[in-house]
Structures are given as structure tokens and as C-alpha cells.
Design an enzyme around this catalytic site. Structure first.
Site, short mmCIF file in Angstrom:
data_model
loop_
_atom_site.label_atom_id
_atom_site.label_comp_id
_atom_site.label_asym_id
_atom_site.label_seq_id
_atom_site.Cartn_x
_atom_site.Cartn_y
_atom_site.Cartn_z
N ASP A 44 0.80 -1.23 0.00
CA ASP A 44 0.00 0.00 0.00
C ASP A 44 0.84 1.28 0.00
O ASP A 44 0.28 2.37 0.17
CB ASP A 44 -0.92 0.00 1.23
CG ASP A 44 -1.91 -1.15 1.20
OD1 ASP A 44 -2.43 -1.43 0.10
OD2 ASP A 44 -2.14 -1.77 2.25
N HIS A 45 2.13 1.18 -0.21
CA HIS A 45 2.99 2.37 -0.13
C HIS A 45 3.89 2.43 -1.35
O HIS A 45 5.02 1.95 -1.30
CB HIS A 45 3.85 2.30 1.14
CG HIS A 45 4.56 3.59 1.45
ND1 HIS A 45 5.79 3.92 0.94
CD2 HIS A 45 4.20 4.62 2.24
CE1 HIS A 45 6.18 5.09 1.41
NE2 HIS A 45 5.22 5.53 2.20
N PHE A 46 3.55 2.93 -2.37
CA PHE A 46 2.29 3.49 -2.85
C PHE A 46 1.72 2.55 -3.89
O PHE A 46 2.48 1.95 -4.65
CB PHE A 46 2.53 4.89 -3.44
CG PHE A 46 3.03 5.88 -2.42
CD1 PHE A 46 2.16 6.45 -1.51
CD2 PHE A 46 4.37 6.21 -2.35
CE1 PHE A 46 2.61 7.37 -0.57
CE2 PHE A 46 4.82 7.13 -1.42
CZ PHE A 46 3.95 7.70 -0.53
N VAL A 51 7.42 2.41 -2.99
CA VAL A 51 8.62 3.09 -2.50
C VAL A 51 8.81 2.65 -1.05
O VAL A 51 7.85 2.49 -0.31
CB VAL A 51 8.42 4.62 -2.56
CG1 VAL A 51 9.59 5.36 -1.93
CG2 VAL A 51 8.22 5.08 -4.00
#
Length: 154
Positions: A44-46, A51
Site C-alpha cells: 500500500d505504499h504506494f 517506495v
């Protein structure tokens, strides 16, 4: 060579950010970690453009640059080769980190840490994290305490 210290780290596989210790002595540590593309924090990042979160970069720096060196110094100070009835727990007391580049999934990073002082059980280190090209990703000062705690198995 220095990887025996990894047996003393208090982290499970999903949160252990140390693959190899290439240099370890009373004044410094150098270690590596490969950021696996399937790590939980990339989901979920991103979304669609993963990243490495700054908090994970900071944790990598702390585990190699402070915890590994701190455990090594505690074991040397107490002349222990292993910890049987006691467990060592790292307590990070402060960080001051600046970030210069991003780290992507699949990259290998190197942490270089130089001891500033170790007294009364408190360790302070200047820590740098480099990417595969040996370019500076992040740097900062880390302080912490490695506590010996009795664990009772009941």
C-alpha cells in the site's frame, strides 16, 4: 564471519532487516539488507508505484547501525558468547535522520555506523545508509540502550 551476532537479534523474519554483517568491531559496523519486492510494506505504499517508507529505512539503519553494534558491545563487555537465561532488548531513545534519495523494492542497501560513544549502557552512533551505487540515501545520529532482561518461560 560476523554473522553469529544475528542469532542475538530480537526480531522475527518479517521484521528483521539485516542480511549480512561484513564488518564489526568496537568502533563500527557495516551490514547489508536486500529489500524484497514482496515485503508487506510495499503493498500500500504506494499502490502501483511502491517506495520504501522512511520508517523502514530508519529501522534498517537502527537494526544494523545501533542494535547489532550494541549487542556486540554488551556481549564483549560481559564476556558472554551466548545469552541463555537472559535476552537482550534494544530500546531506541532518539534519532535524527535526513533522507536524500528513495529506495525501491529489490534494492540492496548498505549501512555504515560509527560509534560516537558507549557508556553507562547507552550507545550513540553516526549512521549512513547507501544504495547499490554507494550513493547516500539517508544519514543521522541514533541513540539507544540495549537492556538485558530475564525472560521466564512458564
Amino acid at each position: 564471519m560476523n554473522n553469529h551476532i544475528l542469532n542475538h537479534l530480537p526480531y522475527k523474519s518479517s521484521f528483521r532487516f539485516v542480511d549480512n554483517i561484513s564488518l564489526l568491531n568496537e568502533d563500527e559496523v557495516r551490514g547489508e539488507y536486500m529489500l524484497r519486492s514482496d515485503a508487506f510494506f510495499y503493498e500500500d505504499h504506494f499502490v502501483g508505484n511502491p517506495v520504501t517508507p522512511g520508517v523502514i529505512i530508519t529501522e534498517i539503519m537502527a537494526q544494523i547501525g545501533l542494535v547489532v553494534l550494541g549487542i556486540f558491545l554488551i556481549l564483549k563487555e560481559t564476556q558472554l558468547n551466548s545469552v541463555e537465561d537472559e535476552s537482550l532488548f534494544p530500546l531506541l531513545t532518539s534519532t535524527d535522520v535526513s533522507f536524500h534519495k528513495i529506495v525501491l523494492p529489490g534494492q540492496k542497501v548498505t549501512v555504515i555506523s560509527k560509534k560516537q560513544y558507549f557508556r553507562f549502557g547507552k550507545l550513540k552512533c553516526y549512521v549512513e545508509l547507501l544504495d547499490e551505487s554507494q550513493e547516500l540515501v539517508a544519514k543521522g545520529m541514533f541513540s539507544g540502550i540495549i537492556k538485558k532482561m530475564n525472560i521466564k518461560n512458564e
